[in-house]
Write a protein that holds these residues in place. Structure first.
Motif, short mmCIF file in Angstrom:
data_model
loop_
_atom_site.label_atom_id
_atom_site.label_comp_id
_atom_site.label_asym_id
_atom_site.label_seq_id
_atom_site.Cartn_x
_atom_site.Cartn_y
_atom_site.Cartn_z
N VAL A 80 10.10 -93.87 10.32
CA VAL A 80 9.66 -92.98 9.25
C VAL A 80 10.79 -92.00 8.98
CG1 VAL A 80 7.98 -91.24 8.55
CG2 VAL A 80 7.25 -93.21 9.92
N ALA A 81 11.20 -91.91 7.70
CA ALA A 81 12.31 -91.04 7.32
C ALA A 81 11.80 -89.66 6.92
CB ALA A 81 13.09 -91.66 6.15
N ASN A 82 12.62 -88.65 7.20
CA ASN A 82 12.24 -87.30 6.80
C ASN A 82 12.59 -87.02 5.33
OD1 ASN A 82 15.04 -87.08 6.98
ND2 ASN A 82 14.96 -84.98 7.77
N ALA A 83 13.26 -87.98 4.69
CA ALA A 83 13.62 -87.84 3.27
C ALA A 83 13.81 -89.23 2.69
CB ALA A 83 14.89 -87.01 3.11
N THR A 84 13.50 -89.39 1.42
CA THR A 84 13.68 -90.68 0.74
C THR A 84 14.42 -90.44 -0.56
OG1 THR A 84 11.46 -90.44 -0.22
CG2 THR A 84 11.66 -91.79 1.78
N PRO A 85 15.72 -90.22 -0.50
CA PRO A 85 16.49 -89.99 -1.72
C PRO A 85 16.47 -91.20 -2.64
CG PRO A 85 17.73 -89.37 0.24
CD PRO A 85 16.53 -90.13 0.71
#
Length: 621
Positions: free
Chosen positions: A525-530
């Protein structure tokens, strides 16, 4: 679980009481004091209330040692002053309390440590016992009987709490073959107290152990023994196949004992990876969660009967994403390098970790492949070029100057060996790794341009991934043109891990950043999804990376069909030494090779060749 067992009181004389007293009777007082002392785990105080303090103290101490409870409460359920008896109610909370697992050595991870659960929720064991009877003359002591403590307990038995495994699951490779399994090992222990001559013992052990472990010497063994300060020391742990031929000779060495244990080991002894540590932790968590438990009554001959408990259930196998062929090739590619070296390989289409390899010098520093942070050097030009293309001021064919050196914002930027290409298209400057070109491009960029472009490729994103503790890197905003020049060539404040640069390569190959995954079906799980870089930009990068191999700084790999890559050399410390990098994409494999202190990219490029050539027939395409 309620176990309704009552121990029948021994018949005898009634405890002495004062008929006219309105206070607690002698029976009630003694019972309460006994219950309180047990609850406080004060074996001496409880034992002093009985007719046999020595036996009682030993039994009470063993009871708490054997059950190792989180909590234990004893209350007086009832008393019968006429008969001099009382009933105790015991309420045990068994099982280890949850603990926070320690993280591996290395730079501080950006993900939170996991919590290792205790075997299921805490187990409850409740029962009642009855005691009392004839009063001993000197002070009205409670007649001692081990069954005052627990049902069925006698002078010749003890109780212990144990966990019950429901089976031994395996850790599987991506092809379903066993990667790790529980196996028996032998600890070769030396007791200094039974070793009259440490030098002689070390000298006898060394020739037996060196063929299995070449780093073990008589000197290292003697140092271990004398440094143990009188405590037993484990000199080595051996697999069954290694210990079998030498077991009798080992046991004959003075002071040596052989102790059997079970451990989760790789099926192939040669397999080594920092990713295995996370898989072991997941395996243990599965074992803990599926374990049963028992309170056992242990007899003098060592046999045991279950008093109460629950059987364990079978934990499922863990399906990892590691590819044995890719892992083996990655290990072999860097094994003989004298510097710290690492290889990380990822399948771009899924984010699956195919290989995470380190050599021995790297292993001594911790999991640098996953968490070590270093300047990425010219491999970061993938990010710089992407940022420039997205600005729209250049295209791959834009002709730009590539002088041997350039003074940009007060910083003298040289090319490697100060090569001078004159004016060349951007794609040529990329393939030949022109620092001067990239530095000049960065001057006109906004402060966050490189930071934002790096995030598009996963660099600077934090991931919480089952079985993995990772750090990708950091690309701070560059507020001044001088800072942007440094960042553009992967220096200054820019850092990346080998894992982070493998994610960059995977993002370029896929066109968006995959979520890393070590256990099949459990992506991170990523803390950001640019928002990904535009598809046209990543396609242009892939083309330029191909030119790097065919006509640029990695032509020694031109024999590998369709390989795309980027070399990197990154100064560190006082700038007199440099790390070597190579990141690339070959089919559905994206990878990063890192060699610390290599002083050029050549060792990393050569290692990439040793990694890729043997596995061409099996590489996922």
């Amino acid at each position: 679980m309620k176990l309704g067992v009552a121990i029948v009181a021994v018949s005898g004389l009634v405890w002495a009481t004062t008929a006219c007293s309105s206070g607690p009777t002698e029976t009630e007082t003694a019972a309460q004091q006994f219950a309180d002392a047990l609850t406080q785990r004060n074996a001496q105080a409880a034992a002093a209330l009985t007719s046999d303090p020595a036996a009682a103290s030993a039994a009470i101490t063993q009871l708490f040692d054997g059950l190792a409870p989180q909590d234990a409460t004893f209350t007086v359920a009832s008393t019968d002053s006429d008969k001099g008896t009382f009933t105790l109610a015991a309420d045990w909370t068994l099982g280890a309390a949850p603990t926070t697992a320690a993280t591996s050595a290395g730079p501080a991870p950006t993900t939170a440590p996991t919590t290792t659960p205790s075997p299921q929720p805490p187990e409850k064991w409740n029962y009642t016992t009855t005691g009392g009877g004839q009063v001993v003359a000197d002070g009205g002591k409670i007649p001692w009987d081990a069954q005052l403590l627990a049902p069925g307990l006698t002078a010749d038995t003890t109780l212990r709490y144990t966990t019950l495994s429901g089976g031994s699951p395996k850790v599987l490779a991506d092809n379903g073959s066993p990667l790790m399994a529980e196996q028996t090992v032998t600890l070769v222990n030396v007791d200094p107290a039974k070793t009259p001559d440490p030098a002689a013992t070390a000298g006898a052990l060394a020739p037996l152990l060196t063929p299995v472990a070449p780093t073990v010497t008589a000197a290292s063994l003697q140092s271990d023994i004398t440094g143990a300060q009188g405590k037993t020391v484990t000199t080595i742990t051996l697999r069954d196949a290694d210990v079998a031929p030498i077991a009798e000779r080992l046991a004959a060495v003075p002071g040596v004992t052989l102790v059997k244990q079970t451990r989760l080991l790789t099926v192939d002894k040669a397999t080594s990876s920092p990713a295995l540590d996370g898989l072991r932790e997941l395996w243990q968590q599965g074992q803990d969660a599926s374990a049963g438990w028992a309170v056992q009554l242990v007899h003098a001959d060592g046999s045991a009967d279950k008093v109460v408990g629950r059987d364990g259930t079978a934990a499922p196998d863990i399906a990892s994403t590691l590819d044995p062929a890719v892992q083996t090739a990655a290990q072999a590619a860097i094994a003989t390098l004298p510097q710290q070296a690492a290889v990380v390989a990822i399948r771009p289409s899924t984010g699956a970790l195919l290989a995470v390899a380190q050599n021995d010098p790297a292993n001594a520093q911790g999991p640098i492949a996953l968490t070590g942070l270093y300047p990425p050097g010219s491999t970061f030009k993938t990010v710089t070029t992407s940022a420039a293309l997205q600005q729209g001021s250049v295209t791959p064919d834009t002709v730009l100057p590539c002088p041997g050196t350039a003074n940009i914002e007060g910083r003298t930027i040289p090319n490697d060996d100060k090569f001078d290409l004159g004016a060349v298209p951007l794609h040529t400057a990329f393939a030949r790794s022109c620092n001067t070109t990239m530095g000049q491009l960065a001057v006109a960029m906004p402060p966050t341009a490189l930071h934002d472009a790096a995030l598009q490729f996963g660099l600077g994103v934090d991931y919480v991934t089952p079985g993995l503790t990772t750090v990708t890197g950091s690309v701070p905003a560059a507020d001044t043109p001088a800072e942007r020049v440094e960042s553009a060539i992967g220096q200054g404040q820019v850092t990346a891990s080998p894992f982070g640069m493998a994610m960059v390569a995977a993002s370029i190959a896929r066109g968006s950043t995959p979520l890393p995954m070590l256990v099949a079906g459990k992506p991170g799980v990523a803390n950001a999804t640019p928002t990904p870089a535009p598809a046209v930009v990543t396609e242009q990068l892939r083309t330029m990376m191909r030119e790097t191999v065919t006509a640029g700084t990695a032509t020694q790999l031109a024999d590998i069909p369709d390989l795309r890559g980027k070399t990197g050399t990154a100064e560190f410390g006082d700038n007199t030494s440099a790390h070597g990098w190579f990141v690339g994409v070959d089919g559905d494999v994206a990878f990063a090779v890192f060699v610390a202190g290599a002083n050029s990219s050549a060792p990393a490029v050569d290692a990439a060749g040793r990694f890729l050539r043997p596995i061409q027939p099996v590489l996922p395409r």
